[in-house]
Motif scaffolding. Structure first.
Motif, PDB file in Angstrom:
ATOM      1  N   PRO A 133      -9.033  57.161 -49.592  1.00 33.60           N
ATOM      2  CA  PRO A 133      -7.584  57.179 -49.849  1.00 33.60           C
ATOM      3  C   PRO A 133      -7.137  56.039 -50.764  1.00 33.60           C
ATOM      4  CG  PRO A 133      -8.035  56.459 -47.612  1.00 33.60           C
ATOM      5  CD  PRO A 133      -9.342  56.851 -48.204  1.00 33.60           C
ATOM      6  N   PHE A 134      -6.298  56.383 -51.727  1.00 36.07           N
ATOM      7  CA  PHE A 134      -5.742  55.387 -52.644  1.00 36.07           C
ATOM      8  C   PHE A 134      -4.234  55.281 -52.458  1.00 36.07           C
ATOM      9  CE2 PHE A 134      -3.990  54.372 -56.924  1.00 36.07           C
ATOM     10  CZ  PHE A 134      -4.423  53.072 -56.972  1.00 36.07           C
ATOM     11  N   SER A 135      -3.551  56.413 -52.479  1.00 34.06           N
ATOM     12  CA  SER A 135      -2.111  56.472 -52.240  1.00 34.06           C
ATOM     13  C   SER A 135      -1.828  57.772 -51.498  1.00 34.06           C
ATOM     14  CB  SER A 135      -1.338  56.413 -53.565  1.00 34.06           C
ATOM     15  OG  SER A 135      -1.578  57.587 -54.319  1.00 34.06           O
ATOM     16  N   GLU A 136      -0.561  58.095 -51.310  1.00 31.55           N
ATOM     17  CA  GLU A 136      -0.214  59.332 -50.607  1.00 31.55           C
ATOM     18  C   GLU A 136      -0.724  60.567 -51.345  1.00 31.55           C
ATOM     19  OE1 GLU A 136       3.866  59.715 -49.491  1.00 31.55           O
ATOM     20  OE2 GLU A 136       3.951  57.669 -48.712  1.00 31.55           O
ATOM     21  N   GLU A 137      -0.769  60.491 -52.673  1.00 27.80           N
ATOM     22  CA  GLU A 137      -1.133  61.658 -53.479  1.00 27.80           C
ATOM     23  C   GLU A 137      -2.497  61.554 -54.140  1.00 27.80           C
ATOM     24  OE1 GLU A 137       2.034  61.820 -56.254  1.00 27.80           O
ATOM     25  OE2 GLU A 137       3.482  62.530 -54.790  1.00 27.80           O
ATOM     26  N   HIS A 150     -23.250  64.495 -58.490  1.00 20.05           N
ATOM     27  CA  HIS A 150     -24.567  64.247 -57.907  1.00 20.05           C
ATOM     28  C   HIS A 150     -24.809  62.766 -57.608  1.00 20.05           C
ATOM     29  CE1 HIS A 150     -24.918  68.058 -60.135  1.00 20.05           C
ATOM     30  NE2 HIS A 150     -25.515  68.434 -59.023  1.00 20.05           N
ATOM     31  N   ALA A 151     -23.843  61.934 -57.874  1.00 17.48           N
ATOM     32  CA  ALA A 151     -24.004  60.484 -57.699  1.00 17.48           C
ATOM     33  C   ALA A 151     -23.582  60.061 -56.287  1.00 17.48           C
ATOM     34  CB  ALA A 151     -23.169  59.737 -58.733  1.00 17.48           C
ATOM     35  N   SER A 152     -24.078  58.914 -55.879  1.00 16.57           N
ATOM     36  CA  SER A 152     -23.691  58.329 -54.595  1.00 16.57           C
ATOM     37  C   SER A 152     -22.650  57.248 -54.818  1.00 16.57           C
ATOM     38  CB  SER A 152     -24.909  57.695 -53.913  1.00 16.57           C
ATOM     39  OG  SER A 152     -25.873  58.667 -53.633  1.00 16.57           O
ATOM     40  N   SER A 153     -21.820  57.065 -53.840  1.00 22.68           N
ATOM     41  CA  SER A 153     -20.789  56.029 -53.898  1.00 22.68           C
ATOM     42  C   SER A 153     -21.433  54.644 -53.907  1.00 22.68           C
ATOM     43  CB  SER A 153     -19.874  56.140 -52.681  1.00 22.68           C
ATOM     44  OG  SER A 153     -18.983  55.049 -52.616  1.00 22.68           O
ATOM     45  N   VAL A 154     -20.810  53.717 -54.633  1.00 19.02           N
ATOM     46  CA  VAL A 154     -21.266  52.322 -54.630  1.00 19.02           C
ATOM     47  C   VAL A 154     -20.254  51.421 -53.923  1.00 19.02           C
ATOM     48  CG1 VAL A 154     -22.728  52.547 -56.672  1.00 19.02           C
ATOM     49  CG2 VAL A 154     -20.327  51.851 -56.931  1.00 19.02           C
ATOM     50  N   VAL A 155     -19.337  52.016 -53.177  1.00 20.99           N
ATOM     51  CA  VAL A 155     -18.334  51.260 -52.442  1.00 20.99           C
ATOM     52  C   VAL A 155     -18.949  50.735 -51.152  1.00 20.99           C
ATOM     53  CG1 VAL A 155     -16.106  51.330 -51.256  1.00 20.99           C
ATOM     54  CG2 VAL A 155     -16.415  52.557 -53.423  1.00 20.99           C
ATOM     55  N   LYS A 156     -18.985  49.418 -51.014  1.00 20.76           N
ATOM     56  CA  LYS A 156     -19.447  48.788 -49.772  1.00 20.76           C
ATOM     57  C   LYS A 156     -18.293  48.725 -48.777  1.00 20.76           C
ATOM     58  CE  LYS A 156     -21.494  44.525 -48.000  1.00 20.76           C
ATOM     59  NZ  LYS A 156     -21.983  43.203 -48.391  1.00 20.76           N
ATOM     60  N   SER A 157     -17.111  48.304 -49.291  1.00 15.45           N
ATOM     61  CA  SER A 157     -15.914  48.254 -48.451  1.00 15.45           C
ATOM     62  C   SER A 157     -14.697  48.321 -49.355  1.00 15.45           C
ATOM     63  CB  SER A 157     -15.876  46.964 -47.621  1.00 15.45           C
ATOM     64  OG  SER A 157     -15.750  45.847 -48.473  1.00 15.45           O
ATOM     65  N   TYR A 158     -13.569  48.666 -48.762  1.00 17.61           N
ATOM     66  CA  TYR A 158     -12.318  48.671 -49.516  1.00 17.61           C
ATOM     67  C   TYR A 158     -11.163  48.345 -48.573  1.00 17.61           C
ATOM     68  CZ  TYR A 158     -10.898  53.209 -47.661  1.00 17.61           C
ATOM     69  OH  TYR A 158     -10.525  54.220 -46.822  1.00 17.61           O
ATOM     70  N   LYS A 159     -10.108  47.816 -49.173  1.00 21.50           N
ATOM     71  CA  LYS A 159      -8.931  47.457 -48.386  1.00 21.50           C
ATOM     72  C   LYS A 159      -7.690  47.776 -49.195  1.00 21.50           C
ATOM     73  CE  LYS A 159      -6.714  43.577 -46.085  1.00 21.50           C
ATOM     74  NZ  LYS A 159      -6.764  42.142 -45.780  1.00 21.50           N
ATOM     75  N   LYS A 160      -6.781  48.525 -48.607  1.00 21.48           N
ATOM     76  CA  LYS A 160      -5.501  48.852 -49.246  1.00 21.48           C
ATOM     77  C   LYS A 160      -4.608  47.626 -49.086  1.00 21.48           C
ATOM     78  CE  LYS A 160      -2.193  52.323 -50.106  1.00 21.48           C
ATOM     79  NZ  LYS A 160      -1.854  52.048 -51.462  1.00 21.48           N
ATOM     80  N   LEU A 161      -4.221  47.013 -50.218  1.00 23.22           N
ATOM     81  CA  LEU A 161      -3.383  45.816 -50.175  1.00 23.22           C
ATOM     82  C   LEU A 161      -1.902  46.140 -50.337  1.00 23.22           C
ATOM     83  CD1 LEU A 161      -5.610  43.517 -52.411  1.00 23.22           C
ATOM     84  CD2 LEU A 161      -5.526  43.628 -49.910  1.00 23.22           C
ATOM     85  N   LYS A 162      -1.620  47.231 -51.014  1.00 26.19           N
ATOM     86  CA  LYS A 162      -0.232  47.672 -51.240  1.00 26.19           C
ATOM     87  C   LYS A 162      -0.176  49.165 -51.149  1.00 26.19           C
ATOM     88  CE  LYS A 162       2.612  44.913 -54.266  1.00 26.19           C
ATOM     89  NZ  LYS A 162       2.983  44.657 -55.624  1.00 26.19           N
TER      90      LYS A 162
END
Length: 162
Positions: A133-137, A150-162
């Motif tokens: 999730p990034f925003s409501e839309e 066909h690629a894998s995610s490289v996101v280890k962690s994320y945090k919504k700041l706003k």
């Protein structure tokens, strides 16, 4: 008269040298801070309506920003020596064509300035279930390959700041 001139030159030199050593100097390389939190706070103040901090599996920190409805940009926070640099990596661009189409995606290629790492940031609508999730839309995902199907995610962690 010569003595006053020397004092003036000395004072001017001190002011110039102090400006060169400023830890919060902003230039084309970004703005420098003494802590990671200060760099995040600075970017958060300048960000639009939505801001997400992403840590990749390679240890890079990306800042995904959406402002004024449909304008998106990507920044980073990089550790250099004993400082942290906050900088914008892309220009702001319109992503309004992504809205409302479950198949539509905007893919932004990032060439990290101080490494040989490339990332592909994909944006989609809230109907893309495998994205984060990034925003409501909108949703997002970060990949190391352009073929995101066909690629894998490289996101280890994320945090919504706003």
């Amino acid at each position: 008269m010569v003595k006053n001139g020397l004092v003036y030159i000395l004072l001017l030199s001190i002011v110039i040298l102090q400006g060169c050593n400023s830890s919060n100097e902003e230039n084309s390389e970004g703005k420098t801070f003494s802590t990671f939190e200060e760099a995040v706070d600075y970017y958060e103040e300048k960000a639009g309506e939505n801001l997400v901090l992403v840590e990749t599996i390679k240890g890079d920190f990306l800042l995904l920003t959406e402002a004024h409805g449909d304008y998106f940009s990507v920044g980073e926070i990089q550790e250099t020596d004993e400082h942290y640099v906050a900088r914008k990596l892309t220009a702001s661009f319109d992503i309004s064509t992504v809205r409302g189409n479950t198949e539509a995606k905007a893919i932004i290629e990032l060439n990290m300035p101080n490494s040989n790492t490339n990332y592909f940031v994909a944006l989609g609508t809230d109907h893309i279930e495998t994205f984060l999730p990034f925003s409501e839309e909108r949703t997002f995902e970060v990949f190391a390959e352009k073929d995101i199907e066909h690629a894998s995610s490289v996101v280890k962690s994320y945090k919504k700041l706003k």
